[in-house]
Scaffold this motif. Structure first.
Motif, PDB file in Angstrom:
ATOM      1  N   LEU A 211       0.833  -1.209   0.000  1.00  0.00           N
ATOM      2  CA  LEU A 211       0.000   0.000   0.000  1.00  0.00           C
ATOM      3  C   LEU A 211       0.867   1.259   0.000  1.00  0.00           C
ATOM      4  N   GLY A 212       1.945   1.245   0.754  1.00  0.00           N
ATOM      5  CA  GLY A 212       2.842   2.387   0.761  1.00  0.00           C
ATOM      6  C   GLY A 212       3.506   2.610  -0.591  1.00  0.00           C
ATOM      7  N   VAL A 213       3.915   1.518  -1.231  1.00  0.00           N
ATOM      8  CA  VAL A 213       4.508   1.620  -2.560  1.00  0.00           C
ATOM      9  C   VAL A 213       3.499   2.211  -3.548  1.00  0.00           C
ATOM     10  N   LEU A 214       2.262   1.704  -3.542  1.00  0.00           N
ATOM     11  CA  LEU A 214       1.232   2.196  -4.459  1.00  0.00           C
ATOM     12  C   LEU A 214       0.965   3.690  -4.244  1.00  0.00           C
ATOM     13  N   ARG A 215       0.872   4.084  -2.984  1.00  0.00           N
ATOM     14  CA  ARG A 215       0.591   5.502  -2.695  1.00  0.00           C
ATOM     15  C   ARG A 215       1.749   6.381  -3.136  1.00  0.00           C
ATOM     16  N   ASN A 216       2.974   5.936  -2.894  1.00  0.00           N
ATOM     17  CA  ASN A 216       4.135   6.729  -3.299  1.00  0.00           C
ATOM     18  C   ASN A 216       4.232   6.859  -4.813  1.00  0.00           C
ATOM     19  N   LEU A 217       3.787   5.834  -5.526  1.00  0.00           N
ATOM     20  CA  LEU A 217       3.819   5.902  -6.985  1.00  0.00           C
ATOM     21  C   LEU A 217       2.814   6.917  -7.509  1.00  0.00           C
ATOM     22  N   GLY A 248      -7.493  -3.581   9.254  1.00  0.00           N
ATOM     23  CA  GLY A 248      -6.092  -3.182   9.178  1.00  0.00           C
ATOM     24  C   GLY A 248      -5.732  -2.519   7.859  1.00  0.00           C
ATOM     25  N   VAL A 249      -6.158  -3.117   6.740  1.00  0.00           N
ATOM     26  CA  VAL A 249      -5.814  -2.527   5.442  1.00  0.00           C
ATOM     27  C   VAL A 249      -6.560  -1.214   5.223  1.00  0.00           C
ATOM     28  N   MET A 250      -7.787  -1.124   5.742  1.00  0.00           N
ATOM     29  CA  MET A 250      -8.528   0.137   5.611  1.00  0.00           C
ATOM     30  C   MET A 250      -7.873   1.243   6.430  1.00  0.00           C
ATOM     31  N   GLN A 251      -7.446   0.931   7.635  1.00  0.00           N
ATOM     32  CA  GLN A 251      -6.761   1.932   8.447  1.00  0.00           C
ATOM     33  C   GLN A 251      -5.474   2.397   7.775  1.00  0.00           C
ATOM     34  N   GLU A 252      -4.784   1.460   7.134  1.00  0.00           N
ATOM     35  CA  GLU A 252      -3.531   1.812   6.465  1.00  0.00           C
ATOM     36  C   GLU A 252      -3.773   2.725   5.267  1.00  0.00           C
ATOM     37  N   THR A 253      -4.848   2.477   4.507  1.00  0.00           N
ATOM     38  CA  THR A 253      -5.140   3.349   3.359  1.00  0.00           C
ATOM     39  C   THR A 253      -5.430   4.774   3.829  1.00  0.00           C
ATOM     40  N   ARG A 254      -6.116   4.900   4.955  1.00  0.00           N
ATOM     41  CA  ARG A 254      -6.400   6.249   5.479  1.00  0.00           C
ATOM     42  C   ARG A 254      -5.119   6.918   5.962  1.00  0.00           C
ATOM     43  N   ARG A 255      -4.283   6.165   6.634  1.00  0.00           N
ATOM     44  CA  ARG A 255      -3.031   6.729   7.131  1.00  0.00           C
ATOM     45  C   ARG A 255      -2.162   7.225   5.983  1.00  0.00           C
TER      46      ARG A 255
END
Length: 522
Positions: A211-217, A248-255
């Motif tokens: 998720l972090g990689v996708l957001r950074n891209l 967990g994955v939903m919280q991470e997408t918001r973060r």
């Protein structure tokens, strides 16, 4: 006015370089919305009317629908790509067909494999197909790279690609296209719009870093396939994932700052009951995704081999399915979600809900979209493109083209290896298709068609032209599903769940189609 004289004769007009807008905003949709409500479109559930009108029909991601595909003529894809307006924005779709697990409810042609090398090989085919098409997407006098406003990774499980492969694909695409900025703070005078970059994700198959990689891209929207949170149901469909994982994955997408999240649910699965599904919906509402897709499971084991793992006796009854759906509607209405259409809901501040209220929502092969001005370019096995081929064409001859790549992976790869454009099926629309497609799209997106709007855009007298369809809608008007007058046709709150039934009246291809190929409304 007779039907044969409906359209203005444009055959003798000189060539034009002006791009006709085949999916324009309906200026009457927002007017109709404002007149109807100051809050949001309403949704009512009437079980008797659902029973009366609940028949199979298309989802209308295009008109004509995919059942009208014909074998493509030699050289046609080349001509279509080179004749599109090079200044028109593009929406890119990449189909990644691989999954590590077989979900028994699945009705897609996915490739179940655990071999990571398969994804690496496939990535090279995607890049080669992009290069082949990219060379045709601009004329020498247009200058610059083609402009992309939207990108979607679908499948399959797109995150079957490793983080490194996802990065490689994204960085490669930056060399081929000019992308709209991924966030508001990066917009410029030249590119004032924020792009829409999304990916479908199986929560079970995601690495801690992905998720972090996708957001950074630059990805700013994600969709998670959940389907149901009841453990017994999950075992029966071979898709076990815990509530804790989803939270967990939903919280991470918001973060990480993703601007929109979607969760898919399915009702009608084995061992579901109205009580268990209501509990799933309650939990998902508490998790609070920006969008929700509530799909109706269609059990067709004769067509889809994976569904043969599901026992008929384990499925809920039609009455139980209706109860699940009505309870879900009530729960989502209470939670403040806006009904978009067919099986989609969104929070009122989500871009899709805003687009519906503003009259700029559209449909294409990606479903509901706020970017109706884009040409859709599909890459990968079985992917679909939707292109307005208009430059240098006479106004009366301009067309929308729908193309599909080969659906067999080996055949697709062989075509790319041979340097051939991989589309094998094709639909070319005519002006009557575009008229009816415009009506169907507005009914499904905005619950309204305005006769004055049709008259202005298509040079017709709409009431005369559609007198047969208007007569067919008489029963729906008596049942208060719709309201018709000299101004147009409005879908009423009781009719919103049955909007496809209203749209089907305007589908001239439907009578010849296999009714069994479509799902029922509910």
């Amino acid at each position: 006015m007779t039907n044969s004289a409906i359209f203005t004769d444009q055959a003798n007009l000189p060539p034009t370089t002006q791009r006709p807008d085949f999916s324009p905003a309906n200026p009457y949709a927002k007017k109709q919305f404002d007149a109807a409500t100051s809050e949001m479109p309403q949704l009512e559930y009437d079980q008797a009317l659902i029973h009366k009108y609940n028949r199979s029909g298309p989802r209308y991601t295009s008109y004509p629908t995919a059942l009208e595909f014909k074998p493509i003529e030699a050289g046609a894809e080349l001509d279509i790509l080179t004749s599109r307006d090079p200044n028109a924005p593009i929406s890119l779709y990449f189909h990644i067909p691989f999954c590590r697990h077989l979900c028994y409810y699945c009705a897609c042609n996915k490739i179940i494999t655990k071999k990571n090398s398969d994804a690496g090989d496939y990535l090279e085919y995607l890049k080669n197909e992009v290069k082949q098409k990219r060379a045709l997407l601009e004329r020498p006098d247009s200058g610059g790279k083609p402009y992309v406003k939207q990108l979607h990774l679908g499948g399959g499980t797109p995150t079957f690609f490793s983080d490194e492969e996802l990065t490689e694909l994204w960085q490669f695409l930056q060399t081929q296209f000019d992308f709209a900025p991924a966030s508001l703070d990066k917009t410029t005078d030249e590119h004032p719009e924020v792009g829409d970059y999304s990916v479908e994700i199986d929560p079970r198959e995601i690495r801690d870093t992905t998720l972090g990689v996708l957001r950074n891209l630059g990805f700013n929207r994600v969709s998670f396939g959940v389907q149901d949170l009841d453990h017994k149901v999950q075992i029966a469909v071979n898709r076990v994932q815990s509530e804790e994982l989803i939270r967990g994955v939903m919280q991470e997408t918001r973060r990480l700052g993703f601007k929109s999240t979607n969760i898919d649910l399915i009702y009608g699965l084995p061992h579901q009951t109205p009580q268990t599904f209501a509990k799933t919906v309650e939990t998902i509402i508490d998790i609070s995704p920006d969008r929700l897709s509530i799909f109706n499971y269609a059990h067709l084991p004769d067509r889809f081999k994976s569904q043969r793992q599901i026992k008929d006796e384990d499925l809920p009854t039609p009455a139980e399915k209706l109860e699940m759906f009505s309870d879900t509607i009530a729960a989502l209405n209470e939670a403040g979600y806006q009904y978009i259409g067919i099986d989609h809901f969104a929070k009122p501040d989500d871009s899709m809900a805003v687009a519906q209220r503003e009259g700029i929502l559209h449909r294409n092969f990606q479903g509901y979209t706020i970017l109706g001005d884009c040409d859709l370019l599909g890459f990968g096995v079985s992917s679909i493109s939707q292109i307005n081929s208009t430059l240098y064409a006479n106004r009366g001859n301009s067309s929308t083209h729908i193309l599909q790549n080969h659906t067999d992976l080996k055949e697709y790869e062989a075509m790319v290896d041979a340097g051939k454009l991989p589309a094998v099926r094709h639909i070319k629309t005519n002006i009557k298709d575009r008229l009816r497609g415009y009506i169907i799209s507005n009914l499904l997106c905005h619950d309204y068609i305005d006769f004055k709007d049709l008259n202005q855009k298509f040079g017709i007298d709409a009431i005369t032209y559609f007198i047969d369809e208007i007569q067919q809608l008489g029963e729906m008007q008596k049942d208060r599903l719709i309201d018709m007058d000299a101004a147009g046709i409005r879908i009423l709150p009781k009719g919103r769940l049955l909007a496809r039934n209203v749209a089907m009246v305007f589908d001239t291809y439907l009578a010849s189609k296999e009714k069994g190929r479509f799902s029922k409304v509910i």
